[in-house]
Design an enzyme around this catalytic site. Structure first.
Site, PDB file in Angstrom:
ATOM      1  N   SER A   1      -0.614  -5.675   1.396  1.00 53.35           N
ATOM      2  CA  SER A   1       0.700  -5.895   0.787  1.00 53.35           C
ATOM      3  C   SER A   1       1.349  -4.532   0.549  1.00 53.35           C
ATOM      4  O   SER A   1       0.653  -3.512   0.432  1.00 53.35           O
ATOM      5  CB  SER A   1       0.555  -6.633  -0.547  1.00 53.35           C
ATOM      6  OG  SER A   1       1.769  -6.648  -1.270  1.00 53.35           O
TER       7      SER A   1
ATOM      8  N   TYR B   1      -3.083  -8.266  -8.706  1.00 56.41           N
ATOM      9  CA  TYR B   1      -2.767  -8.508  -7.295  1.00 56.41           C
ATOM     10  C   TYR B   1      -2.620  -7.175  -6.554  1.00 56.41           C
ATOM     11  O   TYR B   1      -3.221  -6.974  -5.482  1.00 56.41           O
ATOM     12  CB  TYR B   1      -1.476  -9.317  -7.173  1.00 56.41           C
ATOM     13  CG  TYR B   1      -1.095  -9.621  -5.741  1.00 56.41           C
ATOM     14  CD1 TYR B   1      -1.693 -10.680  -5.063  1.00 56.41           C
ATOM     15  CD2 TYR B   1      -0.161  -8.843  -5.071  1.00 56.41           C
ATOM     16  CE1 TYR B   1      -1.358 -10.956  -3.739  1.00 56.41           C
ATOM     17  CE2 TYR B   1       0.184  -9.107  -3.746  1.00 56.41           C
ATOM     18  CZ  TYR B   1      -0.416 -10.174  -3.091  1.00 56.41           C
ATOM     19  OH  TYR B   1      -0.093 -10.424  -1.780  1.00 56.41           O
TER      20      TYR B   1
END
Length: 247
Positions: free
Chosen positions: A153, A166
């Site tokens: 990400s 995350y």
């Protein structure tokens, strides 16, 4: 590679495990791999959703997939080993893994992040990736050319406020790819990461509930990178973190 045109039959006779295959990018990747000839192993925690993907693949006349349900939140080391043994026994080979399954927290300052949430996200986003990869490496070594794709990400490359566990888990993925790729350099297994970018998925909608998703890329539009890294055209690519969307 974002505009990669996969040749027909690119993945014929290959067996590919896709985690998080019941929705979004995982579902689209599984169907796309099957269209190119692969026998796909569909992983997820919701059997009903996996069966729907299974039915879509079979009804399209593509190679019959397999289903392996497993909840990554509480899966044990023994369950990952059993999963690998099942693949070896039932399918006889494994040519690739797409680690697509993931969990996202509500965007919250670290100060107020729930510890249980932190542990669950680490379990799904990095611990399960490590345990599943480790369990499957012996089978992958038997393949002529094997590919492991992990999901990164943008917040796994540069930290951003409120993305908490995350983001940290995706930093860990970036590091895991580099370490494992270096260990496997010169072998028949290559390891890379894909950053999907802003994509029209349920996870994205959870992070940005007010966002108009119509302006985002669909899973289908970002699949070329997933095809490129899984097929033999990427044999020389190892240890890279690649964007699925052009910037």
């Amino acid at each position: 590679m974002q505009n990669y045109q996969a040749p027909e039959g690119l993945l014929v006779d290959k067996v590919i495990l896709v985690t998080g295959a019941s929705d979004g990018i995982g579902k689209e990747a599984a169907k796309s791999y099957a269209k190119l000839g692969a026998t796909v192993i569909l992983h997820g925690r919701d059997t009903n959703k996996l069966e729907k993907v299974y039915d879509e693949i079979v009804e399209a006349g593509l190679p019959q997939p397999a289903i392996i349900p497993l909840n990554l939140v509480n899966a044990s080391t023994e369950q990952f080993k059993s999963l690998a043994e099942t693949i070896q026994t039932e399918l006889g080979r494994l040519d690739g893994i797409l680690h697509n399954a993931g969990m996202l927290n509500e965007l919250t300052p670290i100060e107020f992040t729930n510890s249980e949430t932190w542990h669950q996200i680490m379990q799904v986003n990095i611990n399960a990736v490590y345990l599943l990869t480790q369990a499957c490496l012996p089978i992958l070594r038997e393949a002529p050319n094997a590919s492991i794709i992990m999901t990164s990400s943008g917040v796994g490359r540069k930290g951003r406020a409120y993305w908490g566990p995350y983001a940290v888990s995706k930093f860990a993925i970036e590091g895991f790819v580099q370490v494992l790729a270096d260990e496997l350099e010169g072998s028949t297994i290559r390891v890379n990461a894909i950053n999907p970018g802003a994509t029209r998925t349920q996870m994205r909608a959870k992070a940005y509930p007010a966002e108009d998703q119509k302006h985002l890329a669909t899973p289908e539009q970002i699949i070329p990178t997933y095809l490129y890294l899984m097929g033999d055209d990427s044999l020389e690519v190892n240890g890279q973190s690649i964007d699925a969307q052009q910037k």
